[in-house]
Design a protein around this motif. Structure first.
Motif, PDB file in Angstrom:
ATOM      1  N   GLY A   1       0.835  -1.197   0.000  1.00  0.00           N
ATOM      2  CA  GLY A   1       0.000   0.000   0.000  1.00  0.00           C
ATOM      3  C   GLY A   1       0.864   1.238   0.000  1.00  0.00           C
ATOM      4  O   GLY A   1       2.097   1.153   0.139  1.00  0.00           O
ATOM      5  N   GLY A   2       0.227   2.413  -0.135  1.00  0.00           N
ATOM      6  CA  GLY A   2       1.018   3.642  -0.229  1.00  0.00           C
ATOM      7  C   GLY A   2       0.453   4.791   0.580  1.00  0.00           C
ATOM      8  O   GLY A   2       0.881   5.933   0.429  1.00  0.00           O
TER       9      GLY A   2
ATOM     10  N   TYR B   1       4.881  -0.454  -2.973  1.00  0.00           N
ATOM     11  CA  TYR B   1       3.822   0.400  -3.539  1.00  0.00           C
ATOM     12  C   TYR B   1       3.831   0.284  -5.057  1.00  0.00           C
ATOM     13  O   TYR B   1       4.905   0.223  -5.673  1.00  0.00           O
ATOM     14  CB  TYR B   1       4.054   1.856  -3.087  1.00  0.00           C
ATOM     15  N   ARG B   2       2.641   0.277  -5.644  1.00  0.00           N
ATOM     16  CA  ARG B   2       2.556  -0.054  -7.077  1.00  0.00           C
ATOM     17  C   ARG B   2       2.994   1.076  -8.001  1.00  0.00           C
ATOM     18  O   ARG B   2       3.239   0.847  -9.175  1.00  0.00           O
ATOM     19  CB  ARG B   2       1.129  -0.504  -7.427  1.00  0.00           C
TER      20      ARG B   2
ATOM     21  N   PRO C   1       9.124   1.371  -4.475  1.00  0.00           N
ATOM     22  CA  PRO C   1       8.103   1.839  -5.407  1.00  0.00           C
ATOM     23  C   PRO C   1       7.991   0.902  -6.606  1.00  0.00           C
ATOM     24  O   PRO C   1       8.820   0.006  -6.790  1.00  0.00           O
ATOM     25  CB  PRO C   1       8.630   3.209  -5.820  1.00  0.00           C
TER      26      PRO C   1
ATOM     27  N   MET D   1       2.506   8.347  -3.754  1.00  0.00           N
ATOM     28  CA  MET D   1       1.997   7.795  -2.486  1.00  0.00           C
ATOM     29  C   MET D   1       1.153   8.845  -1.770  1.00  0.00           C
ATOM     30  O   MET D   1       1.518  10.021  -1.748  1.00  0.00           O
ATOM     31  CB  MET D   1       3.169   7.383  -1.576  1.00  0.00           C
TER      32      MET D   1
END
Ligand SMILES: Cc1cc2nc3c(=O)[nH]c(=O)nc-3n(C[C@H](O)[C@H](O)[C@H](O)COP(=O)(O)OP(=O)(O)OC[C@H]3O[C@@H](n4cnc5c(N)ncnc54)[C@H](O)[C@@H]3O)c2cc1C
Ligand code: SF4
Length: 442
Positions: free
Chosen positions: A284-285, A308-309, A334, A315
């Motif tokens: 998650g971010g 994080y995607r 990231p 974010m």
């Protein structure tokens, strides 16, 4: 809450740190100012005309006025200035991302890159008042009107308090055993340590005229129609009650948790009894991801990584929170889109991330915390006559009025910033609008 024992794996254990280390890890993250420090800091304020910090505060606190009162050693007056705009001024002083709100706007930020420490000054004044046990607000004479508030979080309680000030009687219907909403169940333990959320709640209820009925859930124990029939107006401050699904296969694996539930359990339990992995991976971010990672580390996890995607700049956790995580020893990766959970014998061993050119990337972990977003759950409103939703939340106008007559809403269940301070402002504005509507009916 998910039963922890259903998902805990043999690789996850409690008691990684001794009691003294745990107590220190979960103590107040930011030391309070002393009287002398507060006076020196207050003297840094220019008391700007058209102060940009006021504009940047979602509750519009008159910041130069409260700082001037600190400089004059009038801490009670300072606290009254704060709390008359934001009754959660004490917790907001601790949890607000001031670095993107008032302190970012402070002219001292532009000049010297060192804003006036508005959050710490706000805390100094509100702590003084709460310690004194004085109640600065009185109720207006009884109006004979009775308003229902659903949800005892910051939005619902800010609404209830303002309505009580205006002389209305308020009944708060709360599903859980304790009030305070995410101040009690969600915000990181080191931001609101000990029983701060409950002490602030007691202070807010000290005005009188507000009754909280616990264990009363809208949609389960009560209906909106019944509330509307028995009260002059209704305010919905339901917050977010659902979590976004990630749909990674194969689920369920032991060792995979929802991050918000993990935080809730941590807030409500003896920390020495909360199990944590040795190598924790958080997906998650946002601030929930950061808070979950920070608290896993503080429980004694050796390795903690946030994946994080997208890029760091995307974010939703602020740069300040990200730096805080990094300096606490947390890795942030990231551009990692999870594609599958890895497991062995029903127990999670890691996460596989999308191929970005170098092949699929496995990341080992013995505990995976999913922090991919909370959502408003409309299940509580599953009645024929329910307010209109927009983008999955309750649609409201600028005063919090829903599509239904005499029903208002605010906070996380409506569109907005998803911050405590924004929920408080929603509740306050709705209370003023309810008061105007009820006064107009006289
Ligand atoms: C992990 C986490 C960390 C956060 N950290 C920060 C932070 O550091 N700073 C910040 O500004 N914000 C933070 N936030 C966001 C902030 O907590 C919320 O924006 C704020 O609490 C919203 O207030 P609310 O009153 O709308 O909802 P909530 O605080 O969620 O309160 C809603 C209340 O309604 C009750 N309720 C729900 N459904 C029903 C029902 N059907 N019937 C009766 N009662 C019901 C709930 O039990 C709860 O008490 C964080 C959020 C999370 C999840
Ligand atoms: S912008 Fe900064 S210096 Fe100006 S009034 Fe606000 S806190 Fe004081």
């Amino acid at each position: 809450m998910d039963s922890f024992s259903d998902v805990v794996s043999p690789r996850i254990s409690a008691g990684r740190l001794d009691e003294a280390t745990l107590a220190s890890n979960f103590a107040d993250a930011h030391p309070a100012l002393t009287d002398v420090q507060a006076r020196i800091e207050a003297d840094r304020c220019f008391y700007c005309f058209d102060a940009p910090c006021i504009e940047a505060c979602p509750t519009g606190i008159d910041i130069p006025s409260f700082i001037a009162r600190i400089a004059d050693n009038n801490l009670r007056g300072s606290a009254e200035t704060i709390l008359s705009a934001n009754i959660f001024g004490g917790s907001c002083a601790r949890v607000c991302p001031t670095e993107i709100l008032c302190e970012q706007a402070c002219v001292r930020t532009k000049g010297e890159n060192k804003p006036v420490q508005i959050g710490l000054l706000q805390r100094h004044a509100t702590d003084h008042l709460m310690r004194s046990g004085e109640q600065p607000f009185q109720r207006a004479p009884e109006t004979g009107r009775h308003v229902a508030v659903v949800g005892a979080g910051p939005a619902g309680l800010a609404c209830a308090h303002r309505l009580a000030m205006l002389g209305h009687r308020v009944t708060v219907y709360e599903a859980r055993a304790k009030g305070g909403g995410l101040n009690e169940y969600g915000v990181a333990a080191y931001k609101l340590p000990g029983d701060y959320a409950q002490r602030e709640l007691d202070f807010i209820l000290g005005i009188g005229g507000i009754e909280i009925l616990h264990g009363r859930a809208l949609g389960r124990d009560i209906t909106l129609r019944a509330l509307r029939d028995t009260h002059d107006a209704v305010f919905l401050g339901l917050g977010h009650q659902a979590v976004r699904a990630l749909n990674l296969s194969p689920e369920p694996l032991k060792g995979v948790f929802d991050a918000a539930r993990f935080i809730e359990m941590l807030r409500q339990s003896d920390k020495s009894k909360v199990a944590v992995g040795d190598n924790v991976l958080v997906i998650g971010g946002g601030n929930t991801a950061i808070d979950a990672a920070m608290q896993a580390k503080r429980l004694g996890a050796r390795e903690v990584t946030i994946a994080y995607r997208r890029g760091l700049e995307h974010m939703s956790a602020t740069a300040y929170e990200r730096d805080w995580a990094r300096t606490s020893g947390i890795r942030i990766l990231p551009w990692r889109t999870p594609t599958a959970l890895l497991g062995d014998g029903g127990v999670v061993t890691g996460v596989l991330f999308e191929d970005t050119g170098d092949g699929p990337m496995p990341e080992p972990a013995d505990m995976v915390l999913l922090a991919v977003g909370q959502l408003f759950d409309p299940a509580a409103l599953a009645e024929a006559d329910a307010p209109r939703l927009e983008n999955g939340r309750i649609a409201v106008d600028a005063d919090g009025r829903t599509s239904l007559d005499r029903i208002w809403a605010g906070g996380d269940c409506t569109a907005g910033a998803d911050l405590t301070v924004a929920a408080v402002q929603d509740g306050k504005l709705a209370a003023i609008a309810i008061h105007q509507a009820l006064s107009g009916e006289n």
